[in-house]
Write a protein that holds these residues in place. Structure first.
Motif, PDB file in Angstrom:
ATOM      1  N   ASN A 162       0.789  -1.206  -0.021  1.00  0.00           N
ATOM      2  CA  ASN A 162      -0.022  -0.122  -0.155  1.00  0.00           C
ATOM      3  C   ASN A 162       0.876   1.179   0.165  1.00  0.00           C
ATOM      4  OD1 ASN A 162       0.450  -1.088   2.776  1.00  0.00           O
ATOM      5  ND2 ASN A 162      -0.418   0.954   3.454  1.00  0.00           N
ATOM      6  N   TRP A 163       2.098   1.072   0.437  1.00  0.00           N
ATOM      7  CA  TRP A 163       3.001   2.320   0.462  1.00  0.00           C
ATOM      8  C   TRP A 163       3.218   2.538  -0.881  1.00  0.00           C
ATOM      9  CZ3 TRP A 163       7.327   1.744   4.681  1.00  0.00           C
ATOM     10  CH2 TRP A 163       6.732   1.761   5.835  1.00  0.00           C
ATOM     11  N   ILE A 164       3.561   1.661  -1.976  1.00  0.00           N
ATOM     12  CA  ILE A 164       3.755   1.764  -3.385  1.00  0.00           C
ATOM     13  C   ILE A 164       2.513   2.380  -4.074  1.00  0.00           C
ATOM     14  CG2 ILE A 164       4.268   0.622  -5.478  1.00  0.00           C
ATOM     15  CD1 ILE A 164       5.383  -1.768  -3.632  1.00  0.00           C
ATOM     16  N   HIS A 165       1.492   2.190  -3.581  1.00  0.00           N
ATOM     17  CA  HIS A 165       0.359   2.662  -4.305  1.00  0.00           C
ATOM     18  C   HIS A 165      -0.039   3.946  -3.566  1.00  0.00           C
ATOM     19  CE1 HIS A 165      -1.478  -0.586  -6.519  1.00  0.00           C
ATOM     20  NE2 HIS A 165      -0.832  -1.347  -5.443  1.00  0.00           N
ATOM     21  N   GLN A 166       0.158   4.395  -2.380  1.00  0.00           N
ATOM     22  CA  GLN A 166       0.183   5.638  -2.029  1.00  0.00           C
ATOM     23  C   GLN A 166       1.144   6.520  -2.680  1.00  0.00           C
ATOM     24  OE1 GLN A 166       0.725   4.960   2.734  1.00  0.00           O
ATOM     25  NE2 GLN A 166      -1.306   6.483   2.603  1.00  0.00           N
ATOM     26  N   ALA A 167       2.510   6.243  -2.757  1.00  0.00           N
ATOM     27  CA  ALA A 167       3.496   6.916  -3.484  1.00  0.00           C
ATOM     28  C   ALA A 167       3.107   7.273  -4.907  1.00  0.00           C
ATOM     29  CB  ALA A 167       4.677   6.347  -3.614  1.00  0.00           C
ATOM     30  N   VAL A 175       8.440   7.385  -8.841  1.00  0.00           N
ATOM     31  CA  VAL A 175       7.039   6.638  -9.051  1.00  0.00           C
ATOM     32  C   VAL A 175       5.979   7.884  -8.631  1.00  0.00           C
ATOM     33  CG1 VAL A 175       6.890   5.463  -6.887  1.00  0.00           C
ATOM     34  CG2 VAL A 175       5.524   4.809  -8.632  1.00  0.00           C
ATOM     35  N   ASN A 176       6.205   8.466  -7.590  1.00  0.00           N
ATOM     36  CA  ASN A 176       5.446   9.817  -7.246  1.00  0.00           C
ATOM     37  C   ASN A 176       5.224  10.610  -8.174  1.00  0.00           C
ATOM     38  OD1 ASN A 176       8.150  10.072  -6.108  1.00  0.00           O
ATOM     39  ND2 ASN A 176       7.350  11.973  -6.130  1.00  0.00           N
ATOM     40  N   TYR A 177       5.871  10.795  -9.176  1.00  0.00           N
ATOM     41  CA  TYR A 177       5.918  11.768 -10.287  1.00  0.00           C
ATOM     42  C   TYR A 177       4.484  11.601 -11.221  1.00  0.00           C
ATOM     43  CZ  TYR A 177       6.945  14.677 -14.686  1.00  0.00           C
ATOM     44  OH  TYR A 177       6.966  15.525 -15.715  1.00  0.00           O
ATOM     45  N   LEU A 178       4.059  10.381 -11.099  1.00  0.00           N
ATOM     46  CA  LEU A 178       2.713  10.318 -11.861  1.00  0.00           C
ATOM     47  C   LEU A 178       1.688  11.224 -11.437  1.00  0.00           C
ATOM     48  CD1 LEU A 178       1.220   7.445 -13.581  1.00  0.00           C
ATOM     49  CD2 LEU A 178      -0.190   8.412 -11.889  1.00  0.00           C
ATOM     50  N   ALA A 179       1.385  11.408 -10.176  1.00  0.00           N
ATOM     51  CA  ALA A 179       0.381  12.045  -9.585  1.00  0.00           C
ATOM     52  C   ALA A 179       0.774  13.553  -9.662  1.00  0.00           C
ATOM     53  CB  ALA A 179       0.319  11.627  -8.000  1.00  0.00           C
ATOM     54  N   GLY A 214       1.519  11.356  -4.802  1.00  0.00           N
ATOM     55  CA  GLY A 214       2.624  12.280  -4.888  1.00  0.00           C
ATOM     56  C   GLY A 214       3.935  12.181  -4.059  1.00  0.00           C
ATOM     57  N   VAL A 215       3.675  11.479  -3.007  1.00  0.00           N
ATOM     58  CA  VAL A 215       4.818  11.439  -1.779  1.00  0.00           C
ATOM     59  C   VAL A 215       5.670  10.463  -2.315  1.00  0.00           C
ATOM     60  CG1 VAL A 215       5.028  11.245   0.581  1.00  0.00           C
ATOM     61  CG2 VAL A 215       2.933  12.490  -0.254  1.00  0.00           C
ATOM     62  N   PRO A 216       6.837  10.774  -2.142  1.00  0.00           N
ATOM     63  CA  PRO A 216       7.932   9.583  -2.543  1.00  0.00           C
ATOM     64  C   PRO A 216       8.144   8.367  -1.313  1.00  0.00           C
ATOM     65  CG  PRO A 216       8.906  12.064  -2.566  1.00  0.00           C
ATOM     66  CD  PRO A 216       7.480  12.117  -2.067  1.00  0.00           C
ATOM     67  N   LEU A 217       8.380   7.527  -2.028  1.00  0.00           N
ATOM     68  CA  LEU A 217       8.307   6.103  -1.268  1.00  0.00           C
ATOM     69  C   LEU A 217       9.335   6.299  -0.004  1.00  0.00           C
ATOM     70  CD1 LEU A 217       8.515   3.217  -3.651  1.00  0.00           C
ATOM     71  CD2 LEU A 217       7.144   3.307  -1.669  1.00  0.00           C
ATOM     72  N   ASP A 218      10.265   6.916  -0.146  1.00  0.00           N
ATOM     73  CA  ASP A 218      11.130   6.937   0.972  1.00  0.00           C
ATOM     74  C   ASP A 218      10.768   7.972   2.069  1.00  0.00           C
ATOM     75  OD1 ASP A 218      11.476   9.269  -0.583  1.00  0.00           O
ATOM     76  OD2 ASP A 218      13.757   9.384  -0.405  1.00  0.00           O
ATOM     77  N   VAL A 219       9.985   8.866   1.546  1.00  0.00           N
ATOM     78  CA  VAL A 219       9.360   9.775   2.675  1.00  0.00           C
ATOM     79  C   VAL A 219       8.033   9.097   3.204  1.00  0.00           C
ATOM     80  CG1 VAL A 219       8.018  11.812   2.924  1.00  0.00           C
ATOM     81  CG2 VAL A 219      10.041  11.706   1.479  1.00  0.00           C
TER      82      VAL A 219
END
Length: 404
Positions: free
Chosen positions: A106-111, A391-395, A115-120
């Motif tokens: 779900n972290w991957i989908h949230q990113a 990955v967050n670039y899409l949003a 638009g929030v980066p995975l590492d954040v």
């Protein structure tokens, strides 16, 4: 390859390469290449206004499998090469995954959707008190709603899965949120995803919500050989009837806003019969578990046709997110061919931005391991999808494109 130019030319096709240096067979392919270059030069500007956005997420097919399935089983017959419609899109970007270690799905989908980066996301404090203090993340769907767009989410999975949690869940940090809270002492931010869909702001304003997962919404559900209970998923508690709650909620909205029409359906026969253009809201929960495991599921084309009927309005644009999960046991070549037919048949116009995202997330002993994803883009503002991005670039990019 060098080209001979005797005169000033207006068309690249008028420029010939050195014929005495090129074999007949090679000339055939260079002629074809020149035709494609000429077509690319004739592509209309991508600076038109974006009115509608359609995002197709194909989970379970990574870029390696996508490349492998472009070719026929008989590699000696080049005429059978598959020309997918997304290969003709004007732009493509690679979305990289920044999971240092296997991370929750779900972290991957949230990113992807916030638009929030995975590492954040990995470093964020995700406890309930922090959520109450700082507020929850707004997904791309909610941002589109706040901008006045009509919105829809269609999936061949259950509506309460990781994608749904990231799109309309307030607190999607734990996949156990698919199940109902076990104690009345638990706070609102721990409500299960089905409850958040019905009562949350994003869910309440969705014009179309279509997929499976009926057994998470209602305790009493029809059970057939083709649509059994999925014992691997949660079950609604006794007397729970969230689908009735959705209907009652819409009835109250109709009283406050005249001419608002809605429909709740639970069978594909009902979906085939309706005229979606007559409705402002449509909720279709079409199986007890994941929709793609229902043996009597109708075509995805039908689902999209009815969805677009509801979303299309002359006075407002829309954002549609479509999720298609391809299980490992499925024939991926057949799935790609069906997707190709679906996308080919979609209506097109110069104000609609189309994205097709191929992603693969594999389960490991420690969590989920995502591979980089490819997104193919066509339409206005498509040129902002270029190169290698997080990955967050899409949003972020879609939000930018919609700011006309």
């Amino acid at each position: 390859m060098r080209y001979e130019v005797e005169n000033e030319v207006a068309n690249v096709a008028d420029v010939n390469y050195w014929k005495d240096r090129v074999s007949v067979e090679q000339k055939l392919w260079y002629d074809k290449g020149i035709e494609e270059v000429n077509m690319a030069l004739k592509e209309p500007s991508t600076e038109n206004t974006v009115k509608n956005v359609r995002i197709f997420v194909i989970e379970g097919i990574g870029y390696e499998e996508l490349a492998a399935n472009r070719f026929p089983l008989n590699i000696n017959n080049s005429k059978e090469n598959t020309n997918f419609v997304w290969d003709q899109f004007s732009h493509v970007a690679r979305l990289k995954m920044n999971c240092i270690i296997p991370c929750p799905k779900n972290w991957i989908h949230q990113a992807l959707w916030t638009g929030v980066p995975l590492d954040v996301l990995q470093m964020m404090n995700t406890n309930c008190s922090s959520q109450a203090k700082d507020g929850h993340l707004l997904s791309l769907l909610r941002q589109a709603q706040l901008a006045g767009l009509r919105t829809g989410f269609v999936t061949n999975q259950r509506l309460t899965g990781p994608t749904g949690a990231a799109l309309y869940g307030k607190h999607a940090s734990n996949l156990s949120n698919e199940c109902e809270k076990q104690s009345s002492n638990e706070t609102l931010c721990n409500d299960d995803i089905a409850t958040q869909l019905i009562f949350g702001e994003t869910g309440k304003h969705l014009n179309v919500i279509m997929g499976g997962g009926r057994q998470m919404f209602n305790h009493e559900v029809p059970v057939t050989n083709s649509d059994p209970i999925d014992d691997n998923l949660c079950r609604a508690s006794y007397e729970r009837n969230l689908l009735k709650n959705w209907r009652l909620q819409k009835l109250r909205q109709v009283e406050d806003q005249t001419r608002q029409r809605f429909e709740l359906i639970q069978h594909f026969g009902e979906l085939e019969a309706i005229n979606g253009s007559k409705y402002d809201y449509l909720m279709a929960v079409l199986s007890n578990g994941d929709l793609n495991r229902n043996l009597k599921v109708s075509s995805f084309q039908l689902m999209l046709k009815k969805t677009l009927q509801v979303l299309n309005r002359s006075n407002a644009g829309y954002l549609l997110i479509v999720e298609q999960f391809v299980h490992a046991e499925m024939n991926k070549r057949e799935q790609l061919q069906m997707l190709n037919e679906t996308l080919t048949d979609l209506p097109r116009d110069k104000h609609t931005l189309n994205l097709v995202l191929f992603t693969s997330i594999e389960r490991t002993l420690n969590g989920f391991l995502p591979s980089d994803s490819l997104v193919f883009v066509q339409g206005p503002k498509s040129s902002i999808f270029l190169g290698v991005r997080d990955v967050n670039y899409l949003a972020q990019a879609v939000t930018y494109a919609l700011k006309n």
